[in-house]
Design a protein around this motif. Sequence first.
Motif, PDB file in Angstrom:
ATOM      1  N   ALA A 704       1.441  22.564   5.087  1.00 48.51           N
ATOM      2  CA  ALA A 704       2.044  22.056   4.118  1.00 48.51           C
ATOM      3  C   ALA A 704       2.245  20.636   4.043  1.00 48.51           C
ATOM      4  O   ALA A 704       2.258  19.921   2.952  1.00 48.51           O
ATOM      5  CB  ALA A 704       3.811  22.488   4.301  1.00 48.51           C
ATOM      6  N   GLY A 705       1.929  20.024   5.199  1.00 49.52           N
ATOM      7  CA  GLY A 705       1.841  18.606   5.073  1.00 49.52           C
ATOM      8  C   GLY A 705       0.634  17.814   4.368  1.00 49.52           C
ATOM      9  O   GLY A 705       0.703  17.158   3.465  1.00 49.52           O
ATOM     10  N   LEU A 706      -0.352  18.539   5.012  1.00 47.22           N
ATOM     11  CA  LEU A 706      -1.506  18.238   4.289  1.00 47.22           C
ATOM     12  C   LEU A 706      -1.734  18.328   2.686  1.00 47.22           C
ATOM     13  O   LEU A 706      -2.237  17.665   1.896  1.00 47.22           O
ATOM     14  CB  LEU A 706      -2.709  18.749   4.868  1.00 47.22           C
ATOM     15  CG  LEU A 706      -3.092  18.262   6.433  1.00 47.22           C
ATOM     16  CD1 LEU A 706      -4.501  19.007   6.878  1.00 47.22           C
ATOM     17  CD2 LEU A 706      -3.219  16.855   6.286  1.00 47.22           C
ATOM     18  N   GLU A 707      -1.154  19.678   2.292  1.00 50.95           N
ATOM     19  CA  GLU A 707      -0.910  19.835   0.780  1.00 50.95           C
ATOM     20  C   GLU A 707      -0.065  18.898   0.232  1.00 50.95           C
ATOM     21  O   GLU A 707      -0.553  18.474  -1.009  1.00 50.95           O
ATOM     22  CB  GLU A 707      -0.529  21.335   0.821  1.00 50.95           C
ATOM     23  CG  GLU A 707      -1.609  22.529   1.188  1.00 50.95           C
ATOM     24  CD  GLU A 707      -1.011  23.762   0.915  1.00 50.95           C
ATOM     25  OE1 GLU A 707       0.236  23.935   0.649  1.00 50.95           O
ATOM     26  OE2 GLU A 707      -1.888  24.762   1.080  1.00 50.95           O
ATOM     27  N   GLY A 708       1.088  18.663   0.933  1.00 47.15           N
ATOM     28  CA  GLY A 708       1.851  17.260   0.040  1.00 47.15           C
ATOM     29  C   GLY A 708       1.009  16.114   0.053  1.00 47.15           C
ATOM     30  O   GLY A 708       0.983  15.561  -0.935  1.00 47.15           O
ATOM     31  N   LEU A 709       0.100  15.944   1.064  1.00 47.71           N
ATOM     32  CA  LEU A 709      -0.715  14.640   1.058  1.00 47.71           C
ATOM     33  C   LEU A 709      -1.764  14.652   0.032  1.00 47.71           C
ATOM     34  O   LEU A 709      -2.097  13.834  -0.691  1.00 47.71           O
ATOM     35  CB  LEU A 709      -1.109  14.340   2.417  1.00 47.71           C
ATOM     36  CG  LEU A 709      -2.160  13.010   2.545  1.00 47.71           C
ATOM     37  CD1 LEU A 709      -1.166  11.666   2.080  1.00 47.71           C
ATOM     38  CD2 LEU A 709      -2.661  12.963   3.875  1.00 47.71           C
ATOM     39  N   VAL A 710      -2.260  15.736  -0.231  1.00 47.07           N
ATOM     40  CA  VAL A 710      -3.304  16.161  -1.173  1.00 47.07           C
ATOM     41  C   VAL A 710      -2.781  15.793  -2.775  1.00 47.07           C
ATOM     42  O   VAL A 710      -3.385  15.232  -3.134  1.00 47.07           O
ATOM     43  CB  VAL A 710      -3.827  17.594  -1.144  1.00 47.07           C
ATOM     44  CG1 VAL A 710      -4.618  17.771  -2.537  1.00 47.07           C
ATOM     45  CG2 VAL A 710      -4.799  17.687   0.178  1.00 47.07           C
ATOM     46  N   ASP A 711      -1.585  16.311  -2.772  1.00 48.76           N
ATOM     47  CA  ASP A 711      -0.964  16.242  -4.154  1.00 48.76           C
ATOM     48  C   ASP A 711      -1.064  14.691  -4.382  1.00 48.76           C
ATOM     49  O   ASP A 711      -0.871  14.202  -5.454  1.00 48.76           O
ATOM     50  CB  ASP A 711       0.262  16.803  -4.243  1.00 48.76           C
ATOM     51  CG  ASP A 711       0.902  16.567  -5.372  1.00 48.76           C
ATOM     52  OD1 ASP A 711       0.684  17.385  -6.328  1.00 48.76           O
ATOM     53  OD2 ASP A 711       2.159  16.126  -5.412  1.00 48.76           O
ATOM     54  N   VAL A 712      -0.265  13.919  -3.374  1.00 50.05           N
ATOM     55  CA  VAL A 712       0.072  12.396  -3.619  1.00 50.05           C
ATOM     56  C   VAL A 712      -1.354  11.795  -3.776  1.00 50.05           C
ATOM     57  O   VAL A 712      -1.437  10.899  -4.696  1.00 50.05           O
ATOM     58  CB  VAL A 712       0.840  11.812  -2.295  1.00 50.05           C
ATOM     59  CG1 VAL A 712       0.557  10.346  -2.489  1.00 50.05           C
ATOM     60  CG2 VAL A 712       1.983  12.546  -2.132  1.00 50.05           C
ATOM     61  N   LEU A 713      -2.415  12.168  -3.021  1.00 49.05           N
ATOM     62  CA  LEU A 713      -3.859  11.580  -3.363  1.00 49.05           C
ATOM     63  C   LEU A 713      -4.303  11.908  -4.701  1.00 49.05           C
ATOM     64  O   LEU A 713      -4.580  11.046  -5.236  1.00 49.05           O
ATOM     65  CB  LEU A 713      -4.826  12.036  -2.235  1.00 49.05           C
ATOM     66  CG  LEU A 713      -4.795  11.534  -0.904  1.00 49.05           C
ATOM     67  CD1 LEU A 713      -5.307  12.354   0.240  1.00 49.05           C
ATOM     68  CD2 LEU A 713      -5.105  10.163  -0.790  1.00 49.05           C
ATOM     69  N   ASN A 714      -4.027  13.190  -5.056  1.00 47.75           N
ATOM     70  CA  ASN A 714      -4.811  13.234  -6.458  1.00 47.75           C
ATOM     71  C   ASN A 714      -3.956  12.679  -7.353  1.00 47.75           C
ATOM     72  O   ASN A 714      -4.605  12.156  -8.667  1.00 47.75           O
ATOM     73  CB  ASN A 714      -4.713  14.887  -6.473  1.00 47.75           C
ATOM     74  CG  ASN A 714      -5.547  15.442  -5.675  1.00 47.75           C
ATOM     75  OD1 ASN A 714      -6.493  14.830  -5.377  1.00 47.75           O
ATOM     76  ND2 ASN A 714      -5.413  16.774  -5.547  1.00 47.75           N
ATOM     77  N   ARG A 716      -2.065   9.546  -7.122  1.00 45.61           N
ATOM     78  CA  ARG A 716      -1.874   8.013  -7.150  1.00 45.61           C
ATOM     79  C   ARG A 716      -3.538   7.328  -6.770  1.00 45.61           C
ATOM     80  O   ARG A 716      -3.464   6.124  -7.232  1.00 45.61           O
ATOM     81  CB  ARG A 716      -1.160   7.797  -5.849  1.00 45.61           C
ATOM     82  CG  ARG A 716      -0.059   8.354  -5.773  1.00 45.61           C
ATOM     83  CD  ARG A 716       0.939   7.677  -4.674  1.00 45.61           C
ATOM     84  NE  ARG A 716       2.251   8.294  -4.814  1.00 45.61           N
ATOM     85  CZ  ARG A 716       3.166   7.944  -3.877  1.00 45.61           C
ATOM     86  NH1 ARG A 716       2.963   6.981  -2.984  1.00 45.61           N
ATOM     87  NH2 ARG A 716       4.406   8.451  -3.920  1.00 45.61           N
ATOM     88  N   THR A 717      -4.307   8.354  -6.469  1.00 45.23           N
ATOM     89  CA  THR A 717      -5.733   7.474  -6.247  1.00 45.23           C
ATOM     90  C   THR A 717      -6.759   8.315  -7.069  1.00 45.23           C
ATOM     91  O   THR A 717      -6.662   9.394  -7.794  1.00 45.23           O
ATOM     92  CB  THR A 717      -6.248   7.399  -4.593  1.00 45.23           C
ATOM     93  OG1 THR A 717      -6.418   9.020  -4.321  1.00 45.23           O
ATOM     94  CG2 THR A 717      -4.657   7.091  -4.034  1.00 45.23           C
ATOM     95  N   ALA A 718      -8.167   7.610  -6.807  1.00 41.78           N
ATOM     96  CA  ALA A 718      -9.182   8.482  -7.674  1.00 41.78           C
ATOM     97  C   ALA A 718     -10.011   9.353  -6.592  1.00 41.78           C
ATOM     98  O   ALA A 718     -10.798  10.042  -7.005  1.00 41.78           O
ATOM     99  CB  ALA A 718     -10.332   7.421  -8.095  1.00 41.78           C
ATOM    100  N   VAL A 719      -9.219   9.630  -5.555  1.00 41.92           N
ATOM    101  CA  VAL A 719      -9.805  10.748  -4.661  1.00 41.92           C
ATOM    102  C   VAL A 719      -9.544  12.016  -5.369  1.00 41.92           C
ATOM    103  O   VAL A 719      -8.231  12.408  -5.476  1.00 41.92           O
ATOM    104  CB  VAL A 719      -9.142  10.396  -3.302  1.00 41.92           C
ATOM    105  CG1 VAL A 719      -9.825  11.611  -2.465  1.00 41.92           C
ATOM    106  CG2 VAL A 719      -9.663   9.094  -2.696  1.00 41.92           C
TER     107      VAL A 719
END
Length: 909
Positions: A704-714, A716-719
């Motif tokens: 759940a933590g990495l999925e939450g981070l993935v959502d933020v990355l997508n 806010r960033t170009a990643v």
Amino acid sequence: MLGLGPIAFAAPWVLAALAVLPVLWWLLRVTPPAPRVVRFPAIRLLRDLTAREETPARTPLWLLILRLVVAALVILALAGPLLNPRAALPGGGPLLLLVDNGWASGRDWPNRRRAMEELVGQASRQNRQVIVLATAAPASGEKIQASPPLPAAEARRLIQALEPLPWPTDRAAALEVVRGLAAKGAAHTVWLSDGIGDRSARALAETLQRMGSVEVLDDSAGKPPHLLLPPSPEGTGLTARVVRADASRPEPVTVRLSGADGRLLTRQSIAFEPGQLTRDVRLDVPTELRNDAASLRVENDTTAGATVLLDERWRRRPVGLASGRPEGENQPLLSDLHYLERALAPYNEVRKGEPTELMKRDLAVLVLSDIGALTGHEAQAIEDWVKKGGVLLRFAGPRLAQNPDGLVPARLRAGDRALGGALSWSEPAKLQPFDGKSPFVGLTIPEDVTVSRQVLAEPALDLADRTWARLQDGTPLVTSEKRGDGYIVLVHTTASPDWSNLPMSGLFVNMLRRLVTLSGGVAGGAHGGTLEPLEVLDGYGRLVPPPATSFPIAGDAGADVIGPRHPPGFYGTDDARRALNLTAGLTKIEPLGALPNGIARAGYGERGEVPLKPGLLGIALALAMVDLLIALALRGLLGRWTTRRRAGAAAAALLLALASVPATLVPLGPAHAADDMQATKVTAETYLAYVRTGDGTVDDTSRAGLEGLVDVLNRRTAVETAGAVGVDPETDELAFFPLLYWPVSPAQRGLSDQARTRINEYLRSGGTILFDTRDQSAGALGGNASLQTIVAGLDVPPLTPVPPDHVLTKSFYLLNDFPGRYNGGELWIEAREGRTNDGVSPILIGGNDWAAAWAVNRNGQPMYAVVPGGERQREMAFRFGVNLVMYALTGNYKADQVHVPAILERLGQ
């Protein structure tokens, strides 16, 4: 709750839906599947041909049974089945959680929190409210008080925000609160004890027993608490004392000496034998390293009681020696400096030279032996140095007797008092016992120590207040004067045996040691007035910024002031720190001891309940997918397959679903995909990966933590990150992932040789692993036993805390620290990042539980409370996650940008 042997149901009323299954059977039997469309070739001659395959008129029996099984599994899952359920909470009324959250609770707080959450879940299934009472005074300084009766959901949020505190519990105050609760009605109490006993413990247990049934949880047998007392300096080393409560078992203990930057300076192991409550441990380090020491800790015991902070009082302070007597260079026994050096060298760094040359370096004490003629420049420089916290120690002699100056604590008479002279005594004089105002109080005066000659002080009104040592006739032998933050001290006799045999005694050594401790250290500055908090210890024994609720302490304050307003830690200024240690006043502990009959005692281990709902839902979903494939095949939507092929495919799908049943009965999270499917998936897009630990809660949090981070990355960033997957280093290929998040769990075991080889290849080929101990460990490797087990045999480079200008602090956001669910823990990286892998450190180690801060549920809501900074801290945790991924993907690209102006300038030339 309905119990059926080893299985119980949290919502048994849902089982009533099983009665609908016969109706569902009838509906499925009378409802045939949709007709299959058969497309004929556009040839007229074939129009009247009859198809060989016909659509069945009824649903096949085996497919009907499959659908009924799916429906039954869903109904059973919604009923909340539990494997090995605990018995219902006894008694009536609410559940009272009495929580010891003082200094001794930090060593096993995750287990305590897990036990509290399980108890709250059990109360929720019985529709019982929960009262939470912590026994340590809250950080706000308010009185200890119990929460009102709360629903399970609110009690769970309160528990998540509860943290250990770095001061003792106040069970006497908690006892008064419990007496008030007892007057309101009955309750079942679970006392989550820290294993430490006191005078109020038994009375508290008896009062709880009058309220209703009582259970005590205590793991001091498996993980006992320790006290580490402030060390005493001896020679080049430090000798500390470790204290434990229970002397019944043998026990190994390791003490670590660390620098201010977290570097391990030395470590020493000792072993308690049965019957031993205390053991001394000696740590020998070179002078340079000892002066860098900032803390002593009992390894793997994360409490404020097992931590000692070190300030200038524990450093080998440099002492400068200067003499006005050139005699004795070829005959050391006639030299003043010989006796001073022999007395000071075992405990201090001794330097010899001219006063002005000595003061060009850091100096704590300047000793002038019979120097009577100082130039005006020298006298002014020495006086300025004293006012900043130095100690000037002078010894009298013929020169000072004839040429006194202003750098003395009292006016001196010209000449000296000698045996047989005009101002003399008939026999050598002995010393008086030291009074209570003297720093020498408590020292034993040998009978054979005598003085035959001295320099006399002129009588004055305040001479008695300035006198620290006297002869038997009352004449001063040692006088002092405080100037600024330092002292000027005069011994009215020589530092050689010319005038006294004092320099040849052990008393001389002890007096010099007392005088050296007067200095404020090489940084100067005596502790006067009030001292502001700089860094304080939290409940895990880590240094953190002082909270808003902490207040300054008096310069002479002792350990008795420690509490919510004055937590243990460093006070003063960055240049002159004062360490306030809990164990300066707390020197012994005792076990909880015997409790009244009828009170059950247990440990904090797993309480045995296993929820089967996730596993049953997983099986139902797998079977539903099989049913879907079969339905598509029967309708002819999977291509031109023969009946035999379709039947074979359906049977294979059914066997695959049945094979997945054992793996999903015990829920280990939804990340256990087949290796081949996962390898195919992760090669097409970028995924973040976490290591599966075998602990279902930890793995679900990581996912759940990495999925939450993935959502933020997508957002806010170009990643472009596709998601998060779980991996097993023993079997899975790691090369597909730029970053591997590895939560450290006690459930993990050491790695096999094959796994070590895989991980070392991953690190050497450019991979990055973030080890998260989730316990706010202060040290990189030594502070967590589970982490040491995991990294054994791995190619771990030398590590250091992240410096302020590191590229990780600016790879996307500008950051000063790296908070997660917790704040204050260090983040460690490779000490010397090379040119390989774009300068990216292959190993990062921290303990702030980042996945829990990133974790969100399906609705996007945070799953765990973040302390102490709340949602602002969660936002900073997400920013760290973004920086981490950018750092792993782009390396030192961001750091190279600082060279762009210089590169452009050179290109222009």
